[in-house]
Scaffold this active site. Sequence first.
Site, PDB file in Angstrom:
ATOM      1  N   SER A 126       0.709  -0.841  -0.198  1.00 54.74           N
ATOM      2  CA  SER A 126       0.201  -0.022   0.115  1.00 54.74           C
ATOM      3  C   SER A 126       1.118   1.245   0.104  1.00 54.74           C
ATOM      4  O   SER A 126       2.289   1.324   0.720  1.00 54.74           O
ATOM      5  CB  SER A 126      -0.913  -0.309   0.959  1.00 54.74           C
TER       6      SER A 126
HETATM    7  N1  SAH Z   1      -1.598  -5.058   3.613  1.00 55.99           N
HETATM    8  C1  SAH Z   1      -0.250  -4.642   2.839  1.00 55.99           C
HETATM    9  C2  SAH Z   1      -1.573  -4.881   1.659  1.00 55.99           C
HETATM   10  C3  SAH Z   1      -1.566  -6.370   0.925  1.00 55.99           C
HETATM   11  S1  SAH Z   1      -2.455  -5.838  -0.997  1.00 55.99           S
HETATM   12  C4  SAH Z   1       0.381  -3.901   3.050  1.00 55.99           C
HETATM   13  O1  SAH Z   1       0.943  -3.608   4.179  1.00 55.99           O
HETATM   14  O2  SAH Z   1       0.988  -3.553   1.857  1.00 55.99           O
HETATM   15  C5  SAH Z   1      -3.723  -7.383  -0.154  1.00 55.99           C
HETATM   16  C6  SAH Z   1      -3.594  -8.643  -0.229  1.00 55.99           C
HETATM   17  O3  SAH Z   1      -4.768  -8.940   0.748  1.00 55.99           O
HETATM   18  C7  SAH Z   1      -2.870  -9.315  -0.636  1.00 55.99           C
HETATM   19  O4  SAH Z   1      -1.310  -9.668  -0.012  1.00 55.99           O
HETATM   20  C8  SAH Z   1      -4.034 -10.363  -0.861  1.00 55.99           C
HETATM   21  O5  SAH Z   1      -3.046 -11.636  -1.419  1.00 55.99           O
HETATM   22  C9  SAH Z   1      -4.402 -10.381  -0.024  1.00 55.99           C
HETATM   23  N2  SAH Z   1      -6.555 -10.900   0.631  1.00 55.99           N
HETATM   24  C10 SAH Z   1      -7.096 -10.885  -0.747  1.00 55.99           C
HETATM   25  N3  SAH Z   1      -8.058 -11.429  -0.512  1.00 55.99           N
HETATM   26  C11 SAH Z   1      -7.790 -12.490   0.235  1.00 55.99           C
HETATM   27  C12 SAH Z   1      -8.464 -12.722   1.760  1.00 55.99           C
HETATM   28  N4  SAH Z   1      -9.647 -13.562   1.443  1.00 55.99           N
HETATM   29  N5  SAH Z   1      -7.684 -13.330   2.720  1.00 55.99           N
HETATM   30  C13 SAH Z   1      -6.762 -12.941   3.422  1.00 55.99           C
HETATM   31  N6  SAH Z   1      -6.258 -12.472   2.728  1.00 55.99           N
HETATM   32  C14 SAH Z   1      -6.159 -11.946   1.369  1.00 55.99           C
END
Ligand code: SAH
Length: 217
Positions: free
Chosen positions: A64
């Site tokens: 993010s």
């Molecule tokens: N929090 C992260 C952002 C990651 S992007 C940061 O600090 O940068 C969002 C993430 O959500 C991805 O890695 C994706 O694999 C995960 N994701 C999507 N659907 C999900 C689900 N149902 N359960 C767990 N993770 C999920």
Amino acid sequence: MTTDDDDATRKMQFLFQLRSRGVTDARVLKAMEKVDRGLFVEGHFGPHAYDDMPLPIACGQTISQPSVVGLMSQALAPEPRDKVLEIGTGTGYQAAVLAQLTRRVYTIDRHRRLAREAERRLAEAQISNVTVLTGDGCFGLPEQAPFDRILVTAAAEDPPGPLLQQLKVGGIMVLPVGQSDMVQSLIKVTRHETGYDYDELLPVRFVPLVEGMPKGE
Ligand code: SAH
């Protein structure tokens, strides 16, 4: 200029940018000053670690944008003694920031590879109050519920029911809602004795919250 001076300048610019985009909470700014985002980006993006933009990570996901991490942490307002659940670990940057603000963080990603790498990155950052799990975060983490705070970092059409149920009375959940490829809103859900309050915070763009586990992992 020495590398140390370069680092200090970059960090100052980073904090300035966060403030100018509305991250004003002193605890959040301190936490973000402390966590080296460079440990959470893929190697070749290292030079952009302190730019205020999302960057690609493994499994087609993204880390993010720092100002969004700051605004979400600020809206979540975790207390030092809280138990926090994050859905969507990615490389673990948001979890690392939350770890500075609260007692215990549980974070779940559906990609085993991301969860494993996040665990390694968090250890490298010497953060020991985060538990990383692989699983479908749509179901939350019933064995550790209820949570004081829940942060979802992938967009759903609506707040998943199990997450609403696993929020403590008086607790706060922050999550992006809306269709994945359209404009989404970051919303804040507050649970009270008899129901939930919903506040719309700002327009955002996140990868979708995907139900179920990836095939072949
Ligand atoms: N929090 C992260 C952002 C990651 S992007 C940061 O600090 O940068 C969002 C993430 O959500 C991805 O890695 C994706 O694999 C995960 N994701 C999507 N659907 C999900 C689900 N149902 N359960 C767990 N993770 C999920």
